[in-house]
Design a protein around this motif. Sequence first.
Motif, PDB file in Angstrom:
ATOM      1  N   ALA A 155       2.119 -85.202  46.695  1.00 11.18           N
ATOM      2  CA  ALA A 155       2.749 -84.390  47.458  1.00 11.18           C
ATOM      3  C   ALA A 155       1.680 -83.340  47.980  1.00 11.18           C
ATOM      4  CB  ALA A 155       3.986 -83.881  46.886  1.00 11.18           C
ATOM      5  N   ALA A 156       1.821 -82.944  49.492  1.00 13.06           N
ATOM      6  CA  ALA A 156       1.521 -81.718  49.822  1.00 13.06           C
ATOM      7  C   ALA A 156       2.563 -80.777  50.070  1.00 13.06           C
ATOM      8  CB  ALA A 156       0.440 -81.949  51.051  1.00 13.06           C
ATOM      9  N   THR A 157       2.311 -79.519  50.620  1.00 17.29           N
ATOM     10  CA  THR A 157       3.649 -78.644  50.803  1.00 17.29           C
ATOM     11  C   THR A 157       4.790 -79.255  51.141  1.00 17.29           C
ATOM     12  OG1 THR A 157       2.233 -76.937  51.572  1.00 17.29           O
ATOM     13  CG2 THR A 157       4.381 -76.558  52.163  1.00 17.29           C
ATOM     14  N   LEU A 172      -5.095 -90.295  40.533  1.00 22.42           N
ATOM     15  CA  LEU A 172      -4.578 -91.517  41.711  1.00 22.42           C
ATOM     16  C   LEU A 172      -4.051 -90.609  42.747  1.00 22.42           C
ATOM     17  CD1 LEU A 172      -3.719 -94.737  39.806  1.00 22.42           C
ATOM     18  CD2 LEU A 172      -6.027 -93.954  40.467  1.00 22.42           C
ATOM     19  N   MET A 173      -4.265 -90.624  43.880  1.00 25.22           N
ATOM     20  CA  MET A 173      -3.427 -89.798  44.811  1.00 25.22           C
ATOM     21  C   MET A 173      -3.214 -90.585  46.168  1.00 25.22           C
ATOM     22  SD  MET A 173      -6.202 -86.952  46.749  1.00 25.22           S
ATOM     23  CE  MET A 173      -5.312 -87.170  48.013  1.00 25.22           C
ATOM     24  N   SER A 174      -2.189 -90.003  47.057  1.00 23.86           N
ATOM     25  CA  SER A 174      -2.108 -90.578  48.324  1.00 23.86           C
ATOM     26  C   SER A 174      -1.278 -89.398  49.124  1.00 23.86           C
ATOM     27  CB  SER A 174      -1.164 -91.747  48.261  1.00 23.86           C
ATOM     28  OG  SER A 174      -1.009 -92.428  49.502  1.00 23.86           O
ATOM     29  N   HIS A 175      -1.142 -89.566  50.247  1.00 22.18           N
ATOM     30  CA  HIS A 175      -0.908 -88.626  51.328  1.00 22.18           C
ATOM     31  C   HIS A 175       0.335 -88.993  52.104  1.00 22.18           C
ATOM     32  CE1 HIS A 175      -1.526 -84.652  52.886  1.00 22.18           C
ATOM     33  NE2 HIS A 175      -1.757 -85.085  54.202  1.00 22.18           N
ATOM     34  N   LEU A 176       1.329 -88.098  52.335  1.00 24.47           N
ATOM     35  CA  LEU A 176       2.587 -88.517  53.008  1.00 24.47           C
ATOM     36  C   LEU A 176       2.407 -88.277  54.493  1.00 24.47           C
ATOM     37  CD1 LEU A 176       5.042 -87.156  50.826  1.00 24.47           C
ATOM     38  CD2 LEU A 176       4.841 -89.485  51.145  1.00 24.47           C
ATOM     39  N   ASN A 178      -2.653 -94.803  56.623  1.00 24.13           N
ATOM     40  CA  ASN A 178      -3.929 -95.635  57.565  1.00 24.13           C
ATOM     41  C   ASN A 178      -4.757 -94.572  57.942  1.00 24.13           C
ATOM     42  OD1 ASN A 178      -3.489 -98.442  57.276  1.00 24.13           O
ATOM     43  ND2 ASN A 178      -1.625 -98.062  58.516  1.00 24.13           N
ATOM     44  N   ARG A 179      -5.306 -93.468  57.346  1.00 24.30           N
ATOM     45  CA  ARG A 179      -6.242 -92.639  57.446  1.00 24.30           C
ATOM     46  C   ARG A 179      -7.258 -92.717  56.397  1.00 24.30           C
ATOM     47  NH1 ARG A 179      -5.108 -86.023  57.519  1.00 24.30           N
ATOM     48  NH2 ARG A 179      -4.865 -86.591  55.269  1.00 24.30           N
ATOM     49  N   LEU A 180      -6.832 -92.643  55.203  1.00 24.02           N
ATOM     50  CA  LEU A 180      -7.937 -92.508  54.247  1.00 24.02           C
ATOM     51  C   LEU A 180      -7.470 -93.255  52.945  1.00 24.02           C
ATOM     52  CD1 LEU A 180      -9.690 -88.900  53.529  1.00 24.02           C
ATOM     53  CD2 LEU A 180     -10.893 -91.289  54.450  1.00 24.02           C
TER      54      LEU A 180
HETATM   55  C1  LIG Z   1      -4.748 -80.710  53.659  1.00 21.73           C
HETATM   56  C2  LIG Z   1      -4.141 -81.594  52.815  1.00 21.73           C
HETATM   57  C3  LIG Z   1      -3.224 -81.257  51.657  1.00 21.73           C
HETATM   58  C4  LIG Z   1      -2.623 -79.768  51.980  1.00 21.73           C
HETATM   59  O1  LIG Z   1      -1.355 -80.013  53.017  1.00 21.73           O
HETATM   60  P1  LIG Z   1      -0.612 -78.894  53.417  1.00 21.73           P
HETATM   61  O2  LIG Z   1       0.461 -79.457  54.530  1.00 21.73           O
HETATM   62  O3  LIG Z   1      -1.136 -77.711  54.179  1.00 21.73           O
HETATM   63  O4  LIG Z   1       0.164 -78.338  51.973  1.00 21.73           O
HETATM   64  C5  LIG Z   1      -2.902 -81.878  50.568  1.00 21.73           C
HETATM   65  N1  LIG Z   1      -3.429 -83.245  50.498  1.00 21.73           N
HETATM   66  C6  LIG Z   1      -4.312 -83.688  51.397  1.00 21.73           C
HETATM   67  C7  LIG Z   1      -4.934 -84.880  51.166  1.00 21.73           C
HETATM   68  C8  LIG Z   1      -4.770 -82.888  52.565  1.00 21.73           C
HETATM   69  O5  LIG Z   1      -5.646 -83.536  53.395  1.00 21.73           O
END
Ligand SMILES: *Cc1c(COP(=O)(O)O)cnc(C)c1O
Length: 346
Positions: free
Chosen positions: A189-191, A153-157, A129-131
């Motif tokens: 996935a990010a880190t 297509l992306m999403s963030h955890l 619920n951010r972007l």
């Molecule tokens: C900042 C960001 C990342 C990188 O995240 P890390 O935790 O630094 O690896 C990846 N995806 C999105 C959408 C981000 O905002």
Amino acid sequence: MGTSILHIDLTALADNWRALDRRSGTGTETAAVVKANAYGLGLGKAARALQKAGANSFFVATAEEGVELRQAVGPSPWIGVLGGHMAGDTDMMADMALVPMLNSLDQITRHFEALPGAGFGIQLDSGMNRLGLEPSEWDAVRDLVMKAKPDLLMSHLACADEPDHPMNEQQRTAFCAMTDGLPVRRSLAATGGVLLGPAYHFDVVRAGIGMYGGLPFEEARPVVRVECPVIQARDVAAGETVGYGNTWTAEAPARIATVSAGYGDGITRHISGKAMMFDGTTPCPLVGRVSMDLITVDITHLDHVPRSLDLLCAHQTVDDLAQIAGTIGYEILTSLGRRYQRRYLG
Ligand SMILES: *Cc1c(COP(=O)(O)O)cnc(C)c1O
């Protein structure tokens, strides 16, 4: 020589990218996230080092950052803009071949009208619920969007730094429900997500903090050292105080070094009286308050006056300092401002 020096080990940065790339496995591309001036380390130098190590795709937060990145890395790398396509971005997007991650129906409309046929990605909201588009919004525009052939297509955890958190699986399931079977590359996935394992890797991972030497990537090599010159040393008698607000009183005769760095350099006042600075491997406690340009340090136990003391080094890492300050490594790094002389190794 009054300014503090931010030493940046580009070899360690490249090694950390390679290590995350190995973790993400074959068939998954490891994109490098270089937003916020490469987490404070200097966008151009960091990006070129990563490009040399093999990174072909980058993410920035804004179109302005994308322009600076394009100038540093040249025409071939793919550059995604996480903030999407904002009003006023169109010319930068077109001129610099930036690929916005469209976050809302408004952004999709703006992009399709302003730059029909230009590359884009879609950010989906899987629960943070951010972007990004909600599942119902995605349902409404999916067919139309897929006809325009998105790059990604992306999403963030939200909780990837906590491997056992049920939110991870919940978001993965939501992301799959929105994207399974579609002929397009996917990224979740990010880190933190890289470290959660293959189920989270999809086609592209977005590595940030781990490359820069921060948690949750415990195996990361440290990338930064902050070295602050000693401006003067003075002896204080028992009972004398040091610094604003008289917060520290010498209990015995002491020798105090005054170093050139302070909260004006992004070194938060919250570490006053808590952190150490290092003469090589020898810790020297901060005493009194961190002020805008100066920090006072107890060096009574040293047999010499050092020319400089390290605030960030192998003995007090970005995450150690973050813990002392009650924040996270990301904030420590991105706070390191413009005043440092940035020196690059490797
Ligand atoms: C900042 C960001 C990342 C990188 O995240 P890390 O935790 O630094 O690896 C990846 N995806 C999105 C959408 C981000 O905002």
